[in-house]
Design an enzyme around this catalytic site. Structure first.
Site, PDB file in Angstrom:
ATOM      1  N   ALA A   1     -11.750  17.859  -0.243  1.00  0.00           N
ATOM      2  CA  ALA A   1     -11.123  17.917  -1.563  1.00  0.00           C
ATOM      3  C   ALA A   1     -11.034  19.337  -2.116  1.00  0.00           C
ATOM      4  O   ALA A   1     -10.165  19.618  -2.947  1.00  0.00           O
ATOM      5  CB  ALA A   1     -11.877  17.023  -2.540  1.00  0.00           C
TER       6      ALA A   1
ATOM      7  N   ARG B   1     -17.011   6.348   6.179  1.00  0.00           N
ATOM      8  CA  ARG B   1     -16.188   6.550   4.975  1.00  0.00           C
ATOM      9  C   ARG B   1     -14.746   6.128   5.230  1.00  0.00           C
ATOM     10  O   ARG B   1     -14.079   6.671   6.110  1.00  0.00           O
ATOM     11  CB  ARG B   1     -16.220   8.034   4.593  1.00  0.00           C
ATOM     12  CG  ARG B   1     -15.303   8.382   3.454  1.00  0.00           C
ATOM     13  CD  ARG B   1     -15.200   9.890   3.271  1.00  0.00           C
ATOM     14  NE  ARG B   1     -14.274  10.206   2.203  1.00  0.00           N
ATOM     15  CZ  ARG B   1     -13.609  11.337   2.135  1.00  0.00           C
ATOM     16  NH1 ARG B   1     -13.777  12.270   3.039  1.00  0.00           N
ATOM     17  NH2 ARG B   1     -12.778  11.554   1.133  1.00  0.00           N
TER      18      ARG B   1
ATOM     19  N   ARG C   1      -0.256  10.703   1.236  1.00  0.00           N
ATOM     20  CA  ARG C   1      -1.293  10.189   0.347  1.00  0.00           C
ATOM     21  C   ARG C   1      -0.970  10.550  -1.103  1.00  0.00           C
ATOM     22  O   ARG C   1       0.162  10.890  -1.426  1.00  0.00           O
ATOM     23  CB  ARG C   1      -2.649  10.744   0.794  1.00  0.00           C
ATOM     24  CG  ARG C   1      -3.008  10.238   2.215  1.00  0.00           C
ATOM     25  CD  ARG C   1      -4.358  10.627   2.660  1.00  0.00           C
ATOM     26  NE  ARG C   1      -5.371  10.027   1.773  1.00  0.00           N
ATOM     27  CZ  ARG C   1      -6.635  10.415   1.784  1.00  0.00           C
ATOM     28  NH1 ARG C   1      -7.046  11.365   2.598  1.00  0.00           N
ATOM     29  NH2 ARG C   1      -7.504   9.838   0.975  1.00  0.00           N
TER      30      ARG C   1
ATOM     31  N   ASN D   1     -11.908  22.208   7.605  1.00  0.00           N
ATOM     32  CA  ASN D   1     -11.473  21.040   6.846  1.00  0.00           C
ATOM     33  C   ASN D   1     -12.241  21.122   5.531  1.00  0.00           C
ATOM     34  O   ASN D   1     -13.407  20.742   5.461  1.00  0.00           O
ATOM     35  CB  ASN D   1     -11.773  19.735   7.576  1.00  0.00           C
ATOM     36  CG  ASN D   1     -11.225  18.522   6.847  1.00  0.00           C
ATOM     37  OD1 ASN D   1     -10.974  18.575   5.646  1.00  0.00           O
ATOM     38  ND2 ASN D   1     -11.068  17.434   7.577  1.00  0.00           N
TER      39      ASN D   1
ATOM     40  N   PRO E   1     -16.797  18.665   1.745  1.00  0.00           N
ATOM     41  CA  PRO E   1     -17.434  17.526   1.110  1.00  0.00           C
ATOM     42  C   PRO E   1     -17.004  16.172   1.671  1.00  0.00           C
ATOM     43  O   PRO E   1     -15.833  15.961   1.976  1.00  0.00           O
ATOM     44  CB  PRO E   1     -17.033  17.649  -0.364  1.00  0.00           C
ATOM     45  CG  PRO E   1     -15.873  18.566  -0.394  1.00  0.00           C
ATOM     46  CD  PRO E   1     -16.003  19.454   0.796  1.00  0.00           C
ATOM     47  N   ASN E   2     -17.997  15.324   1.795  1.00  0.00           N
ATOM     48  CA  ASN E   2     -17.869  13.930   2.218  1.00  0.00           C
ATOM     49  C   ASN E   2     -17.526  13.746   3.689  1.00  0.00           C
ATOM     50  O   ASN E   2     -17.490  12.620   4.173  1.00  0.00           O
ATOM     51  CB  ASN E   2     -16.861  13.179   1.330  1.00  0.00           C
ATOM     52  CG  ASN E   2     -17.270  13.198  -0.113  1.00  0.00           C
ATOM     53  OD1 ASN E   2     -18.411  12.868  -0.432  1.00  0.00           O
ATOM     54  ND2 ASN E   2     -16.378  13.612  -0.989  1.00  0.00           N
TER      55      ASN E   2
ATOM     56  N   TYR F   1      -9.911   7.516   7.818  1.00  0.00           N
ATOM     57  CA  TYR F   1     -10.600   8.548   8.596  1.00  0.00           C
ATOM     58  C   TYR F   1     -11.112   8.079   9.956  1.00  0.00           C
ATOM     59  O   TYR F   1     -11.674   8.868  10.699  1.00  0.00           O
ATOM     60  CB  TYR F   1     -11.769   9.108   7.779  1.00  0.00           C
ATOM     61  CG  TYR F   1     -11.315   9.746   6.487  1.00  0.00           C
ATOM     62  CD1 TYR F   1     -10.676  10.973   6.494  1.00  0.00           C
ATOM     63  CD2 TYR F   1     -11.495   9.100   5.274  1.00  0.00           C
ATOM     64  CE1 TYR F   1     -10.244  11.556   5.313  1.00  0.00           C
ATOM     65  CE2 TYR F   1     -11.062   9.679   4.084  1.00  0.00           C
ATOM     66  CZ  TYR F   1     -10.436  10.903   4.113  1.00  0.00           C
ATOM     67  OH  TYR F   1      -9.994  11.472   2.948  1.00  0.00           O
TER      68      TYR F   1
ATOM     69  N   GLU G   1      -6.480  25.537   8.869  1.00  0.00           N
ATOM     70  CA  GLU G   1      -6.783  24.423   7.971  1.00  0.00           C
ATOM     71  C   GLU G   1      -6.457  23.120   8.690  1.00  0.00           C
ATOM     72  O   GLU G   1      -5.370  22.979   9.257  1.00  0.00           O
ATOM     73  CB  GLU G   1      -5.929  24.563   6.708  1.00  0.00           C
ATOM     74  CG  GLU G   1      -6.037  23.426   5.741  1.00  0.00           C
ATOM     75  CD  GLU G   1      -5.067  23.549   4.568  1.00  0.00           C
ATOM     76  OE1 GLU G   1      -4.851  22.531   3.901  1.00  0.00           O
ATOM     77  OE2 GLU G   1      -4.513  24.645   4.335  1.00  0.00           O
TER      78      GLU G   1
ATOM     79  N   HIS H   1      -6.750  18.654   8.522  1.00  0.00           N
ATOM     80  CA  HIS H   1      -7.003  17.414   7.793  1.00  0.00           C
ATOM     81  C   HIS H   1      -6.863  16.265   8.778  1.00  0.00           C
ATOM     82  O   HIS H   1      -5.952  16.263   9.616  1.00  0.00           O
ATOM     83  CB  HIS H   1      -6.028  17.239   6.637  1.00  0.00           C
ATOM     84  CG  HIS H   1      -6.123  18.338   5.645  1.00  0.00           C
ATOM     85  ND1 HIS H   1      -7.145  18.424   4.726  1.00  0.00           N
ATOM     86  CD2 HIS H   1      -5.352  19.441   5.463  1.00  0.00           C
ATOM     87  CE1 HIS H   1      -6.989  19.514   4.016  1.00  0.00           C
ATOM     88  NE2 HIS H   1      -5.914  20.155   4.447  1.00  0.00           N
TER      89      HIS H   1
END
Length: 147
Positions: A74, A17, A104, A71, A9-10, A22, A95, A97
């Site tokens: 969320a 964004r 964060r 990735n 998502p996103n 990012y 995985e 990111h």
């Protein structure tokens, strides 16, 4: 070698964004550079904002691809369903990111999928995907050498 990149998502909004976190580069531009860098690797790409569609895609490619770079956005922090799916696949999953999730918010420090993945790469911007491809390539070379 065939590698599937799956973004959650996103991540369709990369380049616009939160560029401070990012970056300002779109994933389409980065994907083109990855394909040029690895001409001997078929890199397929998929993105969805919907958890079930991510699972459907992993099930579709997880028995024929050499690896998946995931990735999960969320969903990383909430999805037992993604974890279960990853455990059911034949190919390894890494995985990734873009940001260093450990620098964060506290809720981003816990991944529900890491325990099912071959490894985790975070904090290197879009280069996290390149590092994951290199790790998958090395993993496949070692697996072939053992056979």
């Amino acid at each position: 070698m065939r590698i599937q990149i799956i973004n959650g998502p996103n991540l369709n909004l990369l380049g616009t964004r939160e560029p401070g976190i990012y970056g300002s580069r779109s994933f389409a531009d980065y994907l083109s550079a990855l394909s040029t860098r690895y001409p001997d690797v078929q890199i397929d790409y998929y993105q969805s904002n919907i958890e079930g569609e991510l699972i459907d895609k992993m099930q579709q490619v997880g028995f024929s691809s050499d690896g998946i770079v995931l990735n999960a956005g969320a969903y990383t922090h909430t999805s037992i369903a993604l974890q279960d799916c990853i455990r059911s696949l034949r190919c390894p999953v890494i995985e990734v990111h873009i940001s260093n999730v450990h620098r964060r918010e506290e809720f981003r420090h816990k991944s529900m999928i890491s325990c099912a993945c071959l490894g985790v790469i975070c904090g290197f911007g879009l280069d996290s995907y390149r590092l994951a491809i290199e790790a998958l390539a090395e993993h496949c070379r070692r697996a072939e050498a053992q056979q």
